[in-house]
Design an enzyme around this catalytic site. Structure first.
Site, mmCIF file in Angstrom:
data_model
loop_
_atom_site.group_PDB
_atom_site.id
_atom_site.type_symbol
_atom_site.label_atom_id
_atom_site.label_comp_id
_atom_site.label_asym_id
_atom_site.label_seq_id
_atom_site.Cartn_x
_atom_site.Cartn_y
_atom_site.Cartn_z
ATOM 1 N N HIS A 129 48.623 -13.304 56.435
ATOM 2 C CA HIS A 129 49.990 -13.754 56.178
ATOM 3 C C HIS A 129 50.911 -12.932 57.078
ATOM 4 O O HIS A 129 51.060 -11.724 56.872
ATOM 5 C CB HIS A 129 50.364 -13.551 54.707
ATOM 6 C CG HIS A 129 49.504 -14.342 53.764
ATOM 7 N ND1 HIS A 129 49.852 -15.589 53.302
ATOM 8 C CD2 HIS A 129 48.291 -14.056 53.216
ATOM 9 C CE1 HIS A 129 48.907 -16.050 52.502
ATOM 10 N NE2 HIS A 129 47.942 -15.136 52.429
ATOM 11 N N HIS A 138 39.007 -16.199 49.976
ATOM 12 C CA HIS A 138 38.968 -14.927 49.229
ATOM 13 C C HIS A 138 38.132 -14.977 47.934
ATOM 14 O O HIS A 138 38.657 -14.826 46.824
ATOM 15 C CB HIS A 138 40.374 -14.416 48.930
ATOM 16 C CG HIS A 138 41.391 -15.451 48.546
ATOM 17 N ND1 HIS A 138 41.214 -16.357 47.532
ATOM 18 C CD2 HIS A 138 42.630 -15.694 49.046
ATOM 19 C CE1 HIS A 138 42.288 -17.113 47.420
ATOM 20 N NE2 HIS A 138 43.157 -16.737 48.331
ATOM 21 N N ASP A 191 43.027 -11.250 54.143
ATOM 22 C CA ASP A 191 44.129 -11.785 53.326
ATOM 23 C C ASP A 191 45.312 -10.831 53.427
ATOM 24 O O ASP A 191 45.998 -10.544 52.443
ATOM 25 C CB ASP A 191 43.693 -11.987 51.871
ATOM 26 C CG ASP A 191 44.655 -12.873 51.088
ATOM 27 O OD1 ASP A 191 45.603 -13.410 51.690
ATOM 28 O OD2 ASP A 191 44.472 -13.017 49.868
#
Length: 425
Positions: free
Chosen positions: A64, A233, A306
């Protein structure tokens, strides 16, 4: 850019059946030669890197970058600077930005800004408009604008019917579908793993059944449609069991996990430190063991981060803090420490899970050290131990679960297209 020869490296590239000590010649941003003993050509700069190990640049298919919209947490440039420091030469960035990456204009912004960053940036577009779970995006237009995959990561697509249609549309447009497996009704406001620690702390828990249920749903949809699904994930033993069974049946299912899921447990949450909160959450030792086993036996295809940056003030309150942790600068060392140093996995297996498999699943360049390929390269000192100090991280945010931990394996040089984007040599 000038040509050079990197000499006396241990070179590991499992996708090219390379595992020997030798030299790498780089010219015009590409690998020009790889062999046991290379002779310099006129104009070559020669660098003796004895004692170090080289492998294809790592590819993190789940990050992200918070850009556009949340630039106080991270942006494309700082995120990619952190990536380069961790030996990561390419990232796939998730669409839960502001505005959501659900239209060609936002994707073009990401691609254009990413072109000047220290890692290659591949956008993942939203499955549904605004990530609202109501209507599908224009995937043909998103593909044309640079998307490599689609996902509503951060939350699931709640409707199985819409998810099924989205998977089929993604397949038609040559896009991978990535699923955030979580049933929000089962989660019901939980902020950490539902178990003995959440009960002790008196906070609502996130039931493992949430992840297991949507994982099973996505596998059923993949079987029904033949459309590939990539499970993001993975954190529970139950999800691993579903995925392992699906793979044995030949279904088009791939998956990923992050280092914290095979290293850490919910016991850390006793500190009430929100830096240990992420979604899915740290779980129990039985889950950690199952995740580790699945990485080792290949049930889990990829190791990702992640990477989810949040500012310190956002993480200050344990109960109200947003979920997420940074990980780009620690992923290789944490994985090497947990898997290779312990003898569970050879280095080649780790590189496969962090480079060549992500490249193959996403359908992007990379994962190779071969003549003619872009010279994306990571060089590490596998004997060097170091302590994770959050203040020294290059990410704008410092919310790492590995703070204060001693890890082994230090990235010392990262090349993107033959250009040095990080070095401590």
């Amino acid at each position: 850019m000038p040509s050079c020869i990197l000499k006396n490296l241990h070179i590991v590239s499992p996708a090219d059946s390379i595992d020997f000590t030798g030299d790498i010649r780089i010219a015009d941003g590409k690998f020009a030669a790889v062999g046991p003993r290379l002779s310099p050509e006129p104009g070559d700069a020669v660098h003796d890197l004895s004692g170090l190990t080289a492998f294809p640049g790592l590819i993190d298919m789940h990050v992200h970058l918070r850009d556009p919209g949340f630039l106080h947490k991270e942006d494309i440039f700082t995120g990619c600077e952190a990536a380069a420091a961790g030996g990561v030469t390419a990232v796939a960035c998730m669409p839960n930005t502001d505005p959501v990456a659900d239209c060609p204009e936002i994707l073009r912004y990401i691609v254009e800004k990413g072109a000047a960053a220290k890692a290659r940036v591949y956008p993942v577009a939203a499955i549904t408009r605004g990530m609202k779970g109501e209507a599908l995006t224009d995937m043909a237009a998103l593909k044309a604008a640079g998307a490599v995959a689609v996902s509503d990561d951060g939350k699931p697509v709640p409707s199985a019917r819409l998810m099924r249609e989205g998977m089929c549309l993604a397949r038609e447009n040559g896009l991978l579908t990535i699923s955030h497996c979580e049933d929000l009704e089962l989660i019901n406001g939980g902020i950490m793993h539902k178990g003995s620690v959440s009960e002790e702390l008196g906070v609502p828990g996130m039931d493992r059944a949430s992840e297991d249920f949507i994982t099973a749903r996505e596998i059923a949809l993949a079987e029904s449609t033949g459309a590939p699904i990539h499970i993001a994930h993975v954190s529970t033993a139950g999800a691993v069991a579903f995925i392992r069974a699906a793979k044995k049946r030949g279904l088009p299912v791939t998956c990923e996990t992050a280092p914290h899921y095979f290293l850490l447990t919910h016991e850390l949450l006793r500190s009430r430190d929100a830096d240990y909160r992420m979604n899915p959450p740290l779980r129990e030792e039985a889950d950690v063991a199952a995740i580790r086993e699945a990485v080792v036996d290949g049930t889990i295809d990829c190791i990702v981060t992640d990477h989810a940056p949040h500012a310190a003030f956002e993480k200050a309150n344990f109960r109200t803090a947003p979920n997420g942790v940074v990980g780009l600068e620690t992923s290789f060392a944490a994985s090497f420490t947990a898997l290779v140093k312990t003898g569970l996995l050879p280095l080649s297996g780790l590189i496969e899970r962090m480079s060549s498999r992500p490249a193959a699943i996403l359908g992007v360049p990379g994962g190779h050290i071969r003549v003619g390929a872009p010279a994306d390269l990571t060089v590490a000192d596998l004997s060097q131990s170091w302590t994770v100090e959050p203040d020294k991280l290059r990410s704008k945010s410092k919310n790492t679960v590995f703070k204060g931990m001693e890890l082994t394996g230090r990235v010392v040089l990262t090349l993107k297209g033959g250009e040095t984007v990080y070095t401590i040599l």
